[in-house]
Enzyme design. Structure first.
Site, PDB file in Angstrom:
ATOM      1  N   LYS A 257       0.851  -1.193   0.000  1.00  0.00           N
ATOM      2  CA  LYS A 257       0.000   0.000   0.000  1.00  0.00           C
ATOM      3  C   LYS A 257       0.891   1.248   0.000  1.00  0.00           C
ATOM      4  CE  LYS A 257      -3.724  -2.508   0.387  1.00  0.00           C
ATOM      5  NZ  LYS A 257      -3.150  -3.806   0.068  1.00  0.00           N
TER       6      LYS A 257
HETATM    7  N1  T4K Z   1      -9.099  -5.926   1.942  1.00  0.00           N
HETATM    8  C1  T4K Z   1      -8.673  -5.616   0.689  1.00  0.00           C
HETATM    9  C2  T4K Z   1      -9.640  -5.024  -0.272  1.00  0.00           C
HETATM   10  C3  T4K Z   1      -7.328  -5.837   0.344  1.00  0.00           C
HETATM   11  O1  T4K Z   1      -6.895  -5.561  -0.908  1.00  0.00           O
HETATM   12  C4  T4K Z   1      -6.448  -6.381   1.301  1.00  0.00           C
HETATM   13  C5  T4K Z   1      -5.067  -6.631   0.955  1.00  0.00           C
HETATM   14  C6  T4K Z   1      -6.949  -6.656   2.597  1.00  0.00           C
HETATM   15  C7  T4K Z   1      -8.287  -6.419   2.875  1.00  0.00           C
HETATM   16  C8  T4K Z   1      -6.086  -7.218   3.675  1.00  0.00           C
HETATM   17  O2  T4K Z   1      -5.059  -6.334   4.044  1.00  0.00           O
HETATM   18  P1  T4K Z   1      -3.779  -6.895   4.862  1.00  0.00           P
HETATM   19  O3  T4K Z   1      -4.273  -7.911   5.879  1.00  0.00           O
HETATM   20  O4  T4K Z   1      -2.813  -7.481   3.852  1.00  0.00           O
HETATM   21  O5  T4K Z   1      -3.228  -5.655   5.555  1.00  0.00           O
HETATM   22  C9  T4K Z   1      -1.285  -8.237  -1.941  1.00  0.00           C
HETATM   23  C10 T4K Z   1      -1.140  -7.801  -0.513  1.00  0.00           C
HETATM   24  O6  T4K Z   1      -0.460  -8.786   0.271  1.00  0.00           O
HETATM   25  C11 T4K Z   1      -2.453  -7.509   0.159  1.00  0.00           C
HETATM   26  O7  T4K Z   1      -2.175  -6.727   1.294  1.00  0.00           O
HETATM   27  C12 T4K Z   1      -3.355  -6.694  -0.773  1.00  0.00           C
HETATM   28  N2  T4K Z   1      -4.673  -6.486  -0.229  1.00  0.00           N
HETATM   29  C13 T4K Z   1      -3.509  -7.409  -2.090  1.00  0.00           C
HETATM   30  C14 T4K Z   1      -4.368  -6.625  -3.050  1.00  0.00           C
HETATM   31  O8  T4K Z   1      -2.218  -7.539  -2.672  1.00  0.00           O
HETATM   32  P2  T4K Z   1      -0.679 -10.545  -2.982  1.00  0.00           P
HETATM   33  O9  T4K Z   1      -0.839 -11.947  -2.520  1.00  0.00           O
HETATM   34  O10 T4K Z   1      -1.077 -10.215  -4.359  1.00  0.00           O
HETATM   35  O11 T4K Z   1       0.805 -10.019  -2.653  1.00  0.00           O
HETATM   36  P3  T4K Z   1       2.175 -10.334  -3.375  1.00  0.00           P
HETATM   37  O12 T4K Z   1       3.105 -10.889  -2.370  1.00  0.00           O
HETATM   38  O13 T4K Z   1       1.970 -11.120  -4.618  1.00  0.00           O
HETATM   39  O14 T4K Z   1       2.713  -8.870  -3.719  1.00  0.00           O
HETATM   40  C15 T4K Z   1       2.144  -8.087  -4.737  1.00  0.00           C
HETATM   41  C16 T4K Z   1       3.267  -7.473  -5.562  1.00  0.00           C
HETATM   42  O15 T4K Z   1       4.014  -6.571  -4.778  1.00  0.00           O
HETATM   43  C17 T4K Z   1       4.243  -8.500  -6.099  1.00  0.00           C
HETATM   44  O16 T4K Z   1       4.349  -8.284  -7.483  1.00  0.00           O
HETATM   45  C18 T4K Z   1       5.560  -8.206  -5.393  1.00  0.00           C
HETATM   46  C19 T4K Z   1       5.424  -6.812  -4.852  1.00  0.00           C
HETATM   47  N3  T4K Z   1       6.008  -6.668  -3.521  1.00  0.00           N
HETATM   48  C20 T4K Z   1       5.345  -7.213  -2.462  1.00  0.00           C
HETATM   49  C21 T4K Z   1       5.851  -7.095  -1.202  1.00  0.00           C
HETATM   50  C22 T4K Z   1       5.103  -7.687  -0.031  1.00  0.00           C
HETATM   51  C23 T4K Z   1       7.214  -6.016  -3.351  1.00  0.00           C
HETATM   52  O17 T4K Z   1       7.810  -5.539  -4.332  1.00  0.00           O
HETATM   53  N4  T4K Z   1       7.727  -5.878  -2.093  1.00  0.00           N
HETATM   54  C24 T4K Z   1       7.100  -6.399  -0.991  1.00  0.00           C
HETATM   55  O18 T4K Z   1       7.593  -6.240   0.130  1.00  0.00           O
HETATM   56  O19 T4K Z   1      -1.517  -9.617  -1.991  1.00  0.00           O
END
Ligand code: T4K
Length: 413
Positions: A200
């Site tokens: 975020k």
């Molecule tokens: N409600 C809604 C509507 C939401 O969208 C979310 C979370 C939540 C509730 C719950 O919030 P939290 O409990 O997480 O606070 C990602 C996020 O993990 C998630 O927080 C977010 N929404 C969702 C839309 O996206 P993934 O599984 O797609 O994450 P991931 O690991 O594939 O990362 C996304 C991209 O970001 C990747 O291409 C890599 C990049 N990245 C990621 C991280 C963590 C980085 O470059 N550095 C990093 O440190 O869920």
């Protein structure tokens, strides 16, 4: 620059980018300030549990949103679970299926049934006109989600909740820094929950906040995130450990100091995409209401395959080969994921707009490490694929599947 379809990495040519371009690269802010605060925390040896940085972070969130209370939590999912309990939701709760799975899980995790409502295809948010038909004697509330930071139809949802005596909460995971009719998100319903996950624009590594103007709900949420303790040895509620730690709050405070700069970068990227995608038929970038505050954190496009001749999934596959990691948020919709898919196998019949959108939508890389030149390259590849797709509809699919078949055969050699 790739000018011919045969230049694409999916057909064996070098990718457009040597490094992967992600959608959610974190903003870091001023590292010196971050480290200064980290050192102060280490010197004080106060790492979590009512620490001064968490308290300051909560105060800053109240200042920015104008809301009365902010309860910092370890992530938005736990924040939603706590807000749901503090608001006493039970039985059935109406939510959109077009959301991150956390919205549904936060209910189901505590034995409450999420009832999936369809969306308005223009806003991507829950369609208030379809909510009433889902209300039953078991319904205790509605959770709207401000998808991409664009607020739901808050007025209509509030009116429905008043009429049926339901609680209203908002999953505002995407919407920190956004406003609705001039009022900052954080002030609507009984409570709104922000995410400060690393992806975020304001991040606390992992984190979130429950923001509310209701005193009782704030008190309950504050107790519940700390096991229900009111005193050293007195517990008054069922609680959990939802506390944000000091290091996370430090990241959050440092991020907030650069918030305007982060929004400016997101905004620059958004407008650059807007101009670079404008001439591509069948590719539509979502718009933000300029009269409101926006954080421009998401670059979301819809792919109309009838016009482009190429499906969203083919486009994502082509982009991935170029190291452009476009994402299919929120495909396939919560109702198509477990356990909901098994519980409600026919839910899709009532979720036609959700299913249509989930098959068209894709999120493109943005954030601090994407340059306008990168955006030009991404859009130029999309443009190349679409113009080729429009001329050679059937060929593209057969070329892609031939290529996939060849790769599969090579993998077995
Ligand atoms: N409600 C809604 C509507 C939401 O969208 C979310 C979370 C939540 C509730 C719950 O919030 P939290 O409990 O997480 O606070 C990602 C996020 O993990 C998630 O927080 C977010 N929404 C969702 C839309 O996206 P993934 O599984 O797609 O994450 P991931 O690991 O594939 O990362 C996304 C991209 O970001 C990747 O291409 C890599 C990049 N990245 C990621 C991280 C963590 C980085 O470059 N550095 C990093 O440190 O869920």
């Amino acid at each position: 620059m790739k000018t011919e379809i045969s230049d694409l990495a999916i057909f064996g040519k070098p990718p457009a980018f040597n490094e992967k371009l992600h959608v959610g690269r974190p903003y870091i802010g001023n590292r010196e300030r971050l480290m200064e605060r980290m050192n102060a925390m280490l010197d004080a040896r106060w790492l979590t549990n009512r620490g001064p940085f968490v308290t300051e972070f909560e105060r800053k969130i109240c200042e920015i949103t104008g809301a009365k209370h902010a309860v910092a939590v370890c992530n938005a999912t736990i924040g939603l679970e706590i807000a749901i309990r503090a608001a006493n939701l039970q039985g059935e709760v109406i939510i959109p299926s077009f959301t991150f799975i956390a919205t549904a899980h936060a209910l189901q995790w505590q034995g409450i049934t999420p009832v999936f409502c369809d969306i308005d295809p223009k806003t991507h948010n829950i369609d208030p006109n379809k909510v009433e038909a889902l209300i039953t004697p078991k319904t205790s509330g509605i959770i709207g989600v401000h998808v991409w930071g664009r607020p739901c139809d808050i007025k209509a949802l509030t009116e429905i909740c008043e009429r049926y005596n339901l609680k209203l909460l908002f999953d505002a995971a995407h919407a920190f820094g956004c406003s609705y009719e001039g009022t900052m998100i954080g002030n609507f319903g009984s409570a709104e929950v922000f995410s400060f996950h690393g992806t975020k624009f304001i991040n606390t590594f992992e984190g979130g906040a429950i923001v509310t103007n209701e005193d009782t709900l704030a008190i309950k949420a504050r107790l519940m995130k700390n096991f229900g303790f009111v005193d050293y040895d007195q517990v008054v509620y069922l609680g959990t450990n939802g506390k944000m730690d000091e290091a996370s709050a430090i990241m959050g405070l440092t991020s907030l100091e650069s918030m305007d700069e982060f929004v400016a970068i997101n905004c620059r990227n958004y407008y650059h995409y807007r101009q670079a995608l404008a001439h591509i038929p069948g590719i539509e970038l979502i718009s933000y209401n300029e009269a409101e505050h926006n954080n421009y954190q998401y670059i979301i496009v819809e792919v109309d395959e009838k016009v482009t001749g190429v499906t969203r999934d083919q486009l994502v596959e082509i982009l991935h080969a170029e190291n452009i990691l476009a994402r299919r948020y929120f495909y396939p919709g919560c109702h198509q994921m477990e356990p909901y898919r098994s519980y409600f196998p026919h839910a899709g019949l009532l979720l036609q707009e959700t299913e249509k959108l989930a098959s068209r939508v894709m999120s493109l890389p943005t954030g601090p490490v994407i340059s306008t030149e990168d955006i030009d390259t991404i859009c130029q590849i999309i443009s190349l694929v679409v113009s080729w797709g429009r001329e050679n509809r059937s060929d593209l699919s057969s070329q892609l599947s031939n290529w996939a078949g060849m790769q599969a055969r090579l993998a077995h050699v």
